[in-house]
Motif scaffolding. Structure first.
Motif, PDB file in Angstrom:
ATOM      1  N   UNK A   1      11.705   1.521  -3.325  1.00  0.00           N
ATOM      2  CA  UNK A   1      10.436   0.945  -3.640  1.00  0.00           C
ATOM      3  C   UNK A   1      10.449  -0.453  -3.914  1.00  0.00           C
ATOM      4  N   UNK A   2       9.854  -1.399  -3.244  1.00  0.00           N
ATOM      5  CA  UNK A   2      10.030  -2.925  -3.680  1.00  0.00           C
ATOM      6  C   UNK A   2       9.579  -3.271  -4.883  1.00  0.00           C
ATOM      7  N   UNK A   3       8.695  -2.489  -5.674  1.00  0.00           N
ATOM      8  CA  UNK A   3       7.992  -2.478  -6.921  1.00  0.00           C
ATOM      9  C   UNK A   3       9.086  -2.547  -7.941  1.00  0.00           C
ATOM     10  N   UNK A   4      10.225  -1.870  -7.720  1.00  0.00           N
ATOM     11  CA  UNK A   4      11.129  -1.835  -8.674  1.00  0.00           C
ATOM     12  C   UNK A   4      11.974  -3.113  -8.932  1.00  0.00           C
ATOM     13  N   UNK A   5      11.749  -3.858  -7.850  1.00  0.00           N
ATOM     14  CA  UNK A   5      12.585  -5.103  -7.848  1.00  0.00           C
ATOM     15  C   UNK A   5      11.421  -6.040  -8.536  1.00  0.00           C
ATOM     16  N   UNK A   6      10.549  -6.052  -8.158  1.00  0.00           N
ATOM     17  CA  UNK A   6       9.406  -7.147  -8.840  1.00  0.00           C
ATOM     18  C   UNK A   6       9.103  -6.668 -10.430  1.00  0.00           C
ATOM     19  N   UNK A   7       8.960  -5.270 -10.758  1.00  0.00           N
ATOM     20  CA  UNK A   7       8.762  -5.341 -12.000  1.00  0.00           C
ATOM     21  C   UNK A   7       9.953  -5.539 -12.782  1.00  0.00           C
TER      22      UNK A   7
ATOM     23  N   UNK B   1       4.933  13.473   0.416  1.00  0.00           N
ATOM     24  CA  UNK B   1       3.914  12.419   0.492  1.00  0.00           C
ATOM     25  C   UNK B   1       3.888  11.868  -0.974  1.00  0.00           C
ATOM     26  N   UNK B   2       4.757  12.398  -1.912  1.00  0.00           N
ATOM     27  CA  UNK B   2       4.857  11.820  -3.325  1.00  0.00           C
ATOM     28  C   UNK B   2       5.322  10.530  -3.307  1.00  0.00           C
ATOM     29  N   UNK B   3       4.932   9.551  -4.295  1.00  0.00           N
ATOM     30  CA  UNK B   3       5.378   8.284  -4.332  1.00  0.00           C
ATOM     31  C   UNK B   3       6.761   8.320  -4.650  1.00  0.00           C
ATOM     32  N   UNK B   4       7.746   7.337  -3.988  1.00  0.00           N
ATOM     33  CA  UNK B   4       9.107   7.237  -4.210  1.00  0.00           C
ATOM     34  C   UNK B   4       9.300   6.190  -5.288  1.00  0.00           C
TER      35      UNK B   4
ATOM     36  N   UNK C   1       7.074   1.084 -15.125  1.00  0.00           N
ATOM     37  CA  UNK C   1       5.589   0.473 -15.640  1.00  0.00           C
ATOM     38  C   UNK C   1       4.965   0.044 -14.664  1.00  0.00           C
ATOM     39  N   UNK C   2       5.342  -0.948 -13.622  1.00  0.00           N
ATOM     40  CA  UNK C   2       4.688  -1.437 -12.509  1.00  0.00           C
ATOM     41  C   UNK C   2       4.520  -0.447 -11.477  1.00  0.00           C
ATOM     42  N   UNK C   3       5.393   0.598 -11.213  1.00  0.00           N
ATOM     43  CA  UNK C   3       5.367   1.610 -10.370  1.00  0.00           C
ATOM     44  C   UNK C   3       4.267   2.614 -10.927  1.00  0.00           C
ATOM     45  N   UNK C   4       3.966   2.931 -12.115  1.00  0.00           N
ATOM     46  CA  UNK C   4       2.907   3.781 -12.714  1.00  0.00           C
ATOM     47  C   UNK C   4       1.568   2.977 -12.472  1.00  0.00           C
ATOM     48  N   UNK C   5       1.556   1.768 -12.682  1.00  0.00           N
ATOM     49  CA  UNK C   5       0.423   0.856 -12.368  1.00  0.00           C
ATOM     50  C   UNK C   5      -0.015   1.077 -11.072  1.00  0.00           C
ATOM     51  N   UNK C   6       0.814   0.888  -9.976  1.00  0.00           N
ATOM     52  CA  UNK C   6       0.617   1.170  -8.642  1.00  0.00           C
ATOM     53  C   UNK C   6       0.059   2.365  -8.439  1.00  0.00           C
ATOM     54  N   UNK C   7       0.773   3.422  -8.926  1.00  0.00           N
ATOM     55  CA  UNK C   7       0.178   4.916  -8.637  1.00  0.00           C
ATOM     56  C   UNK C   7      -1.176   5.024  -9.230  1.00  0.00           C
ATOM     57  N   UNK C   8      -1.472   4.314 -10.172  1.00  0.00           N
ATOM     58  CA  UNK C   8      -2.891   4.605 -10.968  1.00  0.00           C
ATOM     59  C   UNK C   8      -3.872   3.589 -10.248  1.00  0.00           C
ATOM     60  N   UNK C   9      -3.505   2.648  -9.599  1.00  0.00           N
ATOM     61  CA  UNK C   9      -4.569   1.981  -8.749  1.00  0.00           C
ATOM     62  C   UNK C   9      -4.899   2.732  -7.507  1.00  0.00           C
ATOM     63  N   UNK C  10      -3.894   3.310  -6.939  1.00  0.00           N
ATOM     64  CA  UNK C  10      -4.105   3.921  -5.674  1.00  0.00           C
ATOM     65  C   UNK C  10      -4.609   5.603  -5.655  1.00  0.00           C
ATOM     66  N   UNK C  11      -4.621   5.958  -7.188  1.00  0.00           N
ATOM     67  CA  UNK C  11      -4.894   7.303  -7.183  1.00  0.00           C
ATOM     68  C   UNK C  11      -3.903   8.250  -6.781  1.00  0.00           C
ATOM     69  N   UNK C  12      -2.661   8.034  -7.020  1.00  0.00           N
ATOM     70  CA  UNK C  12      -1.415   9.125  -6.628  1.00  0.00           C
ATOM     71  C   UNK C  12      -1.164   9.788  -8.050  1.00  0.00           C
ATOM     72  N   UNK C  13      -0.863  10.900  -7.941  1.00  0.00           N
ATOM     73  CA  UNK C  13      -0.799  11.731  -9.408  1.00  0.00           C
ATOM     74  C   UNK C  13       0.904  12.109  -9.578  1.00  0.00           C
ATOM     75  N   UNK C  14       1.676  11.797  -8.602  1.00  0.00           N
ATOM     76  CA  UNK C  14       3.084  12.241  -8.759  1.00  0.00           C
ATOM     77  C   UNK C  14       3.943  11.053  -8.363  1.00  0.00           C
TER      78      UNK C  14
ATOM     79  N   UNK D   1       0.881  -1.174   0.089  1.00  0.00           N
ATOM     80  CA  UNK D   1       0.056   0.312   0.050  1.00  0.00           C
ATOM     81  C   UNK D   1       0.844   1.113   0.119  1.00  0.00           C
ATOM     82  N   UNK D   2       0.350   2.375  -0.463  1.00  0.00           N
ATOM     83  CA  UNK D   2       0.910   3.524  -0.487  1.00  0.00           C
ATOM     84  C   UNK D   2       1.660   3.781   0.972  1.00  0.00           C
ATOM     85  N   UNK D   3       2.911   4.480   0.882  1.00  0.00           N
ATOM     86  CA  UNK D   3       3.656   4.830   2.211  1.00  0.00           C
ATOM     87  C   UNK D   3       4.470   3.657   2.785  1.00  0.00           C
ATOM     88  N   UNK D   4       4.315   2.426   2.263  1.00  0.00           N
ATOM     89  CA  UNK D   4       5.055   1.365   2.667  1.00  0.00           C
ATOM     90  C   UNK D   4       6.282   1.127   1.831  1.00  0.00           C
ATOM     91  N   UNK D   5       7.632   1.514   2.417  1.00  0.00           N
ATOM     92  CA  UNK D   5       8.756   1.080   1.479  1.00  0.00           C
ATOM     93  C   UNK D   5       9.509   0.226   2.290  1.00  0.00           C
TER      94      UNK D   5
END
Ligand code: PLP
Length: 387
Positions: free
Chosen positions: A203-209, A194-197, A112-125, A18-22
């Motif tokens: 950001x663990x999604x950088x590894x997963x992607x 509070x912008x997504x890093x 690509x995965x980080x962008x999908x995460x941002x869109x899922x959680x309505x983050x814009x930056x 979820x957002x905010x968890x690194x």
């Protein structure tokens, strides 16, 4: 159905994606300058491990397909370079051509995965620090996704990568200092706003992607015997390993490849740690800009996996990298940047240790046109011209 969560490989703690968890709350307090990030989290899935065929939608990812921007990331070609195969005597040599991702590098898989995460959680930056390719990549994918992107980039980053960032419409904050300074500034920015890093490893999604190329390779040739991965922070490497681990879990392959960690002699922290078991910071200096890292952010995370799987480390000098870059271009038609050419140089160095009938995949992660200075000098051209 699959259940997804983060797990800390160091202490086993689990967290919601979820957002905010690194980083891991228990292990992150050990962080201090000069050591690899502690408490880097891994994406884990449980549940449905039945593979439904070659359908790409079946690729296990923690964000639903509908959130991914419609930009063609991945599915990159696996080249069968006939002239190199003949001249080197390896009939099963393959080149995985990630230079043809939208922004010209492997980094697009993570963005690509980080962008999908941002869109899922309505983050814009999204904000990040980079040595160049991660920034140009996030700017590119952000443009396709309608995300605002703010990048912190050392002033020394290659000009082509800086121009990409601006051309895609991102905000460029030039940093008077190294990547480490840029990293700290970008984290401070994300914490204040509070912008997504999208910082790599943080950001663990950088590894997963970055695991998706393993699925593409396995779909085409099954499990290769050897894979050479150019390595700086160790996130691509960790992603590639994760991909093959998933494939094993899904019963799609029966063994893992031999993982070869390819680093520049002038920036070899992970290869050194593989030999000694510890990370010792040493200032880096190499023509291979994208893998020039003093303290590998994902070092602790990836070293544990490398040790578990008995991975091999190899380094190449700048001269060897530039010679390999030229050989690759002139005998296959693929012009890769020096960091990628390092993977090929490392293969050339250890090829006597590899049986000729084994399959070999060399991961080529970035386009040669992104960073021409090294090639320009190696070709004997005046480097003051047109740069
Ligand atoms: C970032 C990068 C690498 C290295 O990836 P790490 O995750 O830092 O190890 C290799 N090649 C290219 C072109 C890159 O941009």
């Amino acid at each position: 159905m699959r259940r997804w969560f983060y797990r800390c490989p160091q202490c086993g703690a689990e967290y919601k994606i979820e957002p905010g968890r690194y980083l891991c709350d228990h292990c992150a307090p050990r962080n201090r300058p000069g050591i690899p990030l502690q408490g880097v989290l891994e994406c884990v899935w449980e549940g449905d491990s039945v593979w439904q065929g070659d359908n790409k939608a079946e690729l296990p990812l923690p964000i639903e397909r509908e959130y991914f921007p419609k930009i063609p990331v991945g599915d990159t070609p696996l080249w069968a370079p006939e002239r190199l195969r003949a001249s080197l005597g390896f009939p099963k040599l393959f080149l995985k051509d990630d230079t043809c991702n939208p922004s010209g590098s492997y980094k697009d898989r993570a963005s690509w995965l980080v962008a999908a995460f941002a869109r899922k959680f309505g983050l814009d930056e999204v904000a990040l620090a980079s040595t160049g390719n991660a920034a140009s990549s996030m700017a590119c994918i952000g443009a396709a996704s309608g995300l605002k992107v703010t990048v912190f980039l050392p002033k020394t980053a290659p000009i082509a990568k800086r121009i990409q960032v601006l051309q895609y419409g991102a905000t460029l904050k030039e940093v008077d200092g190294t990547y480490d300074v840029a990293f700290d500034q970008s984290i401070a920015y994300s914490q204040e706003t509070g912008v997504l890093s999208r910082n790599t490893a943080y950001n663990p999604l950088t590894i997963e992607g970055k695991k998706t190329s393993s699925f593409e390779i396995a779909n085409e040739i099954g499990c290769p015997d050897n894979i050479f991965v150019p390595t700086g922070d160790g996130v691509i490497l960790a992603g590639v390993i994760k991909g093959f681990e998933d494939l094993l879990k899904l019963g799609r392959i029966e063994k893992l490849p031999r993982f070869w960690v390819a680093q520049a002699e002038g920036s070899s922290a992970i290869v050194r740690a593989l030999r000694t078991g510890v990370f010792e910071p040493r200032p880096s200096n190499t023509v291979a800009d994208s893998i020039s890292v003093d303290v590998p952010r994902n070092g602790s995370f990836v070293l544990a996996k490398l040790q578990r799987y008995d991975a091999q480390g190899v380094t190449a000098s700048d001269a060897e990298i530039l010679a390999a870059q030229r050989m690759l271009s002139s005998q296959s038609g693929l012009f890769a940047e020096p960091s990628s050419a390092c993977a090929f140089a490392c293969f050339l160095k250890v090829r006597d240790r590899i049986p000729h009938d084994e399959s070999i995949v060399v991961m080529l992660t970035g386009s040669g046109l992104k960073d021409i200075k090294g090639a320009q000098a190696a070709l004997g051209l005046d480097t003051k011209i047109n740069v």
